[in-house]
Structure formats: structure tokens, C-alpha cells
Design a protein around this motif. Sequence first.
Motif, PDB file in Angstrom:
ATOM      1  N   SER A  61       0.852  -1.186   0.000  1.00  0.00           N
ATOM      2  CA  SER A  61       0.000   0.000   0.000  1.00  0.00           C
ATOM      3  C   SER A  61       0.887   1.234   0.000  1.00  0.00           C
ATOM      4  CB  SER A  61      -0.906   0.000   1.237  1.00  0.00           C
ATOM      5  OG  SER A  61      -1.598   1.227   1.335  1.00  0.00           O
ATOM      6  N   GLY A 106       1.398   4.586   4.125  1.00  0.00           N
ATOM      7  CA  GLY A 106       2.061   3.916   5.232  1.00  0.00           C
ATOM      8  C   GLY A 106       1.261   4.019   6.513  1.00  0.00           C
ATOM      9  N   CYS A 147       9.839  -2.128   9.459  1.00  0.00           N
ATOM     10  CA  CYS A 147       8.728  -1.364   8.886  1.00  0.00           C
ATOM     11  C   CYS A 147       8.797  -1.360   7.363  1.00  0.00           C
ATOM     12  CB  CYS A 147       8.724   0.064   9.418  1.00  0.00           C
ATOM     13  SG  CYS A 147      10.238   0.997   9.074  1.00  0.00           S
ATOM     14  N   LYS A 181       7.551  -4.706   6.121  1.00  0.00           N
ATOM     15  CA  LYS A 181       6.109  -4.864   6.321  1.00  0.00           C
ATOM     16  C   LYS A 181       5.329  -3.979   5.357  1.00  0.00           C
ATOM     17  CE  LYS A 181       2.603  -6.735   8.358  1.00  0.00           C
ATOM     18  NZ  LYS A 181       2.366  -8.192   8.230  1.00  0.00           N
ATOM     19  N   HIS A 182       5.822  -2.776   5.109  1.00  0.00           N
ATOM     20  CA  HIS A 182       5.149  -1.817   4.221  1.00  0.00           C
ATOM     21  C   HIS A 182       6.161  -1.332   3.167  1.00  0.00           C
ATOM     22  CE1 HIS A 182       1.580  -1.473   6.860  1.00  0.00           C
ATOM     23  NE2 HIS A 182       2.458  -1.658   7.821  1.00  0.00           N
ATOM     24  N   ASP A 198       5.733   2.123   1.237  1.00  0.00           N
ATOM     25  CA  ASP A 198       5.550   3.367   1.994  1.00  0.00           C
ATOM     26  C   ASP A 198       6.621   4.362   1.535  1.00  0.00           C
ATOM     27  OD1 ASP A 198       5.319   5.425   3.801  1.00  0.00           O
ATOM     28  OD2 ASP A 198       5.335   4.163   5.582  1.00  0.00           O
TER      29      ASP A 198
END
Length: 237
Positions: A35, A38, A125, A128-129, A132
Amino acid sequence: MVVQEFTVDLNKPLVFQVGHLEERYQEWVHQPIVSKEGPRFFGNDVLEFLTRTKWWAVPTIWLPVVCCLFVKSILMGHTIQEVVLMALFGIFIWTLIEYTLHRFLFHIETKTYWTNTAHYLLHGCHHKHPMDSLRLVFPPTATAILCFPFWNLVAFFATPSTTPALFGGGLLGYVMYDCTHYYLHHGQPSKDPAKHLKRYHLNHHFRIQDKGFGITSTLWDTVFGTLPPAMTMGKKN
């Protein structure tokens, strides 16, 4: 009595949640959420602001510093040719630092509350994303802090007149790394080597996350045997 496992709430600030996953953190953090928006890290607006960085801030802030460092070595008696060679050596050393940090620090396995929390802030982070865009490059404040020990390390091995150019080369290597990393995630390269590097890096994110640690090149993955299996087989064939 059955104890319910902790579940991360993605609608709340994440940083102080992820530590509670304990042993399950590694599995969770390596299941990417694709996505462009974030997550929120902190409830505090100031801390949240410090975690977000536009990609162009990196060259805007650090390229003038790099130029000043090169000029300083020239003013201390070195020729432009000598400074160029020292800069290239600094860039080369940076590529090894880039690989080493990514492999041994960014991918360290954690399972306690505070080590999970620290790892998530440092690199988890990003896995995971991965899309972002505001947490892809290193925040300038953190870079400035890290410049002090790296400068002292270079100064320990180099002379006063060569230290600025060598450090400037390393800093230029860092700028190239961060800008390349952003482009590999958000650019659409149509030709090699950029197209190859994008495919190589996304393979690290979405297929084999314990291989392919190089960002700006595959050099050190080749040297240290951490090429993804498909590339290794391709070389053998």
C-alpha cells in the motif's frame, strides 16, 4: 486457561505494538502489506513527523556537504584527480557497508519486546510496508548523528587531508544508495541495469528475503554467496 495471542491493530500506532508479538514478530514482519499509504508509527505528532522523509531531501541536504568535503581536500593540497580517486574508493567502501548493514543488522532476528521494537523502526517497517514512500530513505536527523562515528572511523585510518575526500565519497555512495533504493520501489525502469536491479530487489522483498542484500549492485552478494537461488542456477547454466 487459554491465553489469547496478541494481534497488531493496523489502525493504531504500530511501534509500541509490534514488540508484543515476541517470537511471532519475524513471521509477521516478513508478510508485506502493499500500500502506498504507510501506517502511523507514533501517537505523538512530532515523533511521527520525524519518521517521514521525502526522497529528495537526501540529495538536497547531503550533496552540498559532499561538495564541501571534496573542496576541503583540494584546499588542503590534493589535486582534483586525487580527490576523484579517493571519492571512488569511498563509494566502493560504502557498497560493502551497505551490504554488511543490510545483511547482518537490518536482518537480525529478534524476539523480545524491545529488540522487536528497535528492529521494526530500523528496517522491519520497510519489509512490512515496502511501498511506503515516506519511510524509504533514511531520515536526515539519523544520518547526521551517524556521520560522527563514521567520520571518526575514517579519520583514524586516513590523514587529515584525505579524510574529507574519503568520507565525502562514502557519503556520496550513501546518497546514491538511498536514491537508487527509492527508484527501485517507485520507478518504472525499462532498461538494464535499473530494470534488473528492480527485479532483484523486489525478489528480496516478496520471494526470498534472506538473500539478495545488495541494493546498488549484486557485487557483494556474488562475493559472499548470498545471490538468490534462481540467479545462482542461472550462473551455473
